[in-house]
Write a protein that holds these residues in place. Structure first.
Motif, PDB file in Angstrom:
ATOM      1  N   MET A   1      -2.588   9.757   9.363  1.00 33.86           N
ATOM      2  CA  MET A   1      -2.642   9.651   7.911  1.00 33.86           C
ATOM      3  C   MET A   1      -1.735  10.709   7.288  1.00 33.86           C
ATOM      4  O   MET A   1      -1.734  11.867   7.689  1.00 33.86           O
ATOM      5  N   ASP A   2      -0.953  10.314   6.307  1.00 34.77           N
ATOM      6  CA  ASP A   2      -0.076  11.228   5.574  1.00 34.77           C
ATOM      7  C   ASP A   2       0.898  11.959   6.496  1.00 34.77           C
ATOM      8  O   ASP A   2       1.252  13.105   6.264  1.00 34.77           O
TER       9      ASP A   2
ATOM     10  N   ILE B   1       0.862  -1.173   0.000  1.00 34.83           N
ATOM     11  CA  ILE B   1       0.000   0.000   0.000  1.00 34.83           C
ATOM     12  C   ILE B   1       0.901   1.227   0.000  1.00 34.83           C
ATOM     13  O   ILE B   1       1.793   1.361   0.844  1.00 34.83           O
ATOM     14  N   TYR B   2       0.661   2.127  -0.969  1.00 36.28           N
ATOM     15  CA  TYR B   2       1.429   3.363  -1.087  1.00 36.28           C
ATOM     16  C   TYR B   2       0.512   4.550  -0.818  1.00 36.28           C
ATOM     17  O   TYR B   2      -0.651   4.555  -1.235  1.00 36.28           O
ATOM     18  N   ASP B   3       1.059   5.579  -0.135  1.00 38.26           N
ATOM     19  CA  ASP B   3       0.251   6.762   0.121  1.00 38.26           C
ATOM     20  C   ASP B   3       0.411   7.766  -1.018  1.00 38.26           C
ATOM     21  O   ASP B   3       1.081   7.494  -2.017  1.00 38.26           O
ATOM     22  N   ARG B   4      -0.179   8.941  -0.850  1.00 35.49           N
ATOM     23  CA  ARG B   4      -0.148   9.936  -1.921  1.00 35.49           C
ATOM     24  C   ARG B   4       1.229  10.551  -2.112  1.00 35.49           C
ATOM     25  O   ARG B   4       1.463  11.282  -3.081  1.00 35.49           O
TER      26      ARG B   4
ATOM     27  N   GLU C   1      -6.499   2.181  -7.186  1.00 32.55           N
ATOM     28  CA  GLU C   1      -6.111   3.502  -6.695  1.00 32.55           C
ATOM     29  C   GLU C   1      -7.333   4.245  -6.187  1.00 32.55           C
ATOM     30  O   GLU C   1      -8.379   4.289  -6.847  1.00 32.55           O
TER      31      GLU C   1
ATOM     32  N   TYR D   1      -9.929  -1.874   0.801  1.00 33.44           N
ATOM     33  CA  TYR D   1     -10.050  -0.429   1.027  1.00 33.44           C
ATOM     34  C   TYR D   1     -11.357  -0.067   1.732  1.00 33.44           C
ATOM     35  O   TYR D   1     -11.333   0.633   2.756  1.00 33.44           O
TER      36      TYR D   1
ATOM     37  N   TYR E   1      -4.218   6.872  -2.533  1.00 34.47           N
ATOM     38  CA  TYR E   1      -3.616   5.639  -2.016  1.00 34.47           C
ATOM     39  C   TYR E   1      -3.660   4.570  -3.100  1.00 34.47           C
ATOM     40  O   TYR E   1      -4.659   4.422  -3.811  1.00 34.47           O
ATOM     41  N   LYS E   2      -2.583   3.820  -3.218  1.00 32.29           N
ATOM     42  CA  LYS E   2      -2.482   2.773  -4.225  1.00 32.29           C
ATOM     43  C   LYS E   2      -2.328   1.425  -3.539  1.00 32.29           C
ATOM     44  O   LYS E   2      -1.403   1.215  -2.766  1.00 32.29           O
TER      45      LYS E   2
END
Length: 218
Positions: free
Chosen positions: A191-192, A8-11, A149, A175, A154-155
């Motif tokens: 988050m982030d 899982i990748y963030d923005r 996505e 998700y 988020y990916k």
């Protein structure tokens, strides 16, 4: 058919979560500072030790495992038990792979390569087919990559057996289910933040249960 791993990748293009199931070759632990804390204990950097032989808490992996129990509405904040574990058990769980086999790449390098492939193929598809076309998966002789996505950037990336049908619906289930429940709606998860991942006991267990319940999991 089987499922290998989930990223899982963030923005910010950073890997914030990793989990695997049927990997024959586990990646080497990331270099110190290569990945965020609380991504996955199994690929975290090797822990430095103090003079007394204990883990140096200033740079050691720390997974807060904070969760919000949806059934009771009670915020559960359990401290990581990493500092209470024997050093030998921690180092062996992080550095050793099943059968002693590794890919030869540190995890931080592997995560960057996976993300780089996604961005490159997505950009190529948009240039060749237009902005409305979406990249959802690709297949090689060794594996199949699936991508979902979110609107927030988020990916969710999953690697599976090359014969597997599209698992994009599974990534969407992760998700709208465990991710929203135990990460987005959890006031204790940053988050982030660019400071730590989202390794969360409830989230990890829910994802594991969901994946193991699939017909393609074997």
């Amino acid at each position: 058919m089987t499922i290998h791993s989930l990223y899982i990748y963030d923005r910010h293009c950073t890997c914030v979560y990793y989990q695997d199931w049927h990997r024959t070759k586990r990646p080497k632990p990331a270099v110190e500072g290569g990945i965020l804390p609380a991504v996955s204990q199994v690929v975290s950097a090797v822990f430095p030790l103090n003079a007394d032989g204990n883990i140096a808490t200033s740079s050691a992996f720390n997974s807060p495992r904070n969760t919000l129990s949806s059934t009771t509405g009670i915020v559960v904040a359990t401290n990581s038990a990493m500092n209470q574990l024997p050093v030998a058990s921690i180092s062996s769980s992080v550095t050793q792979a099943p059968g002693g086999s590794t890919t030869g790449l540190p995890f931080d390098e592997e995560a960057k390569l996976v993300y780089g492939v996604i961005i490159s193929l997505r950009n190529m598809i948009k240039k060749l087919s237009g902005k409305d076309e979406k990249f959802v998966n690709y297949r090689t002789s060794a594996y199949k990559l699936h991508l979902f996505e979110t609107i927030s950037g988020y990916k969710f990336v999953m690697l599976s057996d090359p014969r597997t049908d599209s698992l994009r619906f599974v990534l969407r289930q992760i998700y709208v289910g465990p991710f929203l429940e135990y990460v987005v709606r959890n006031p204790l998860v940053k988050m982030d933040s660019r400071e730590q991942g989202i390794d969360n006991e409830y989230f990890r267990n829910s994802v594991d249960k969901l994946i193991r319940g699939l017909s393609v999991f074997s």
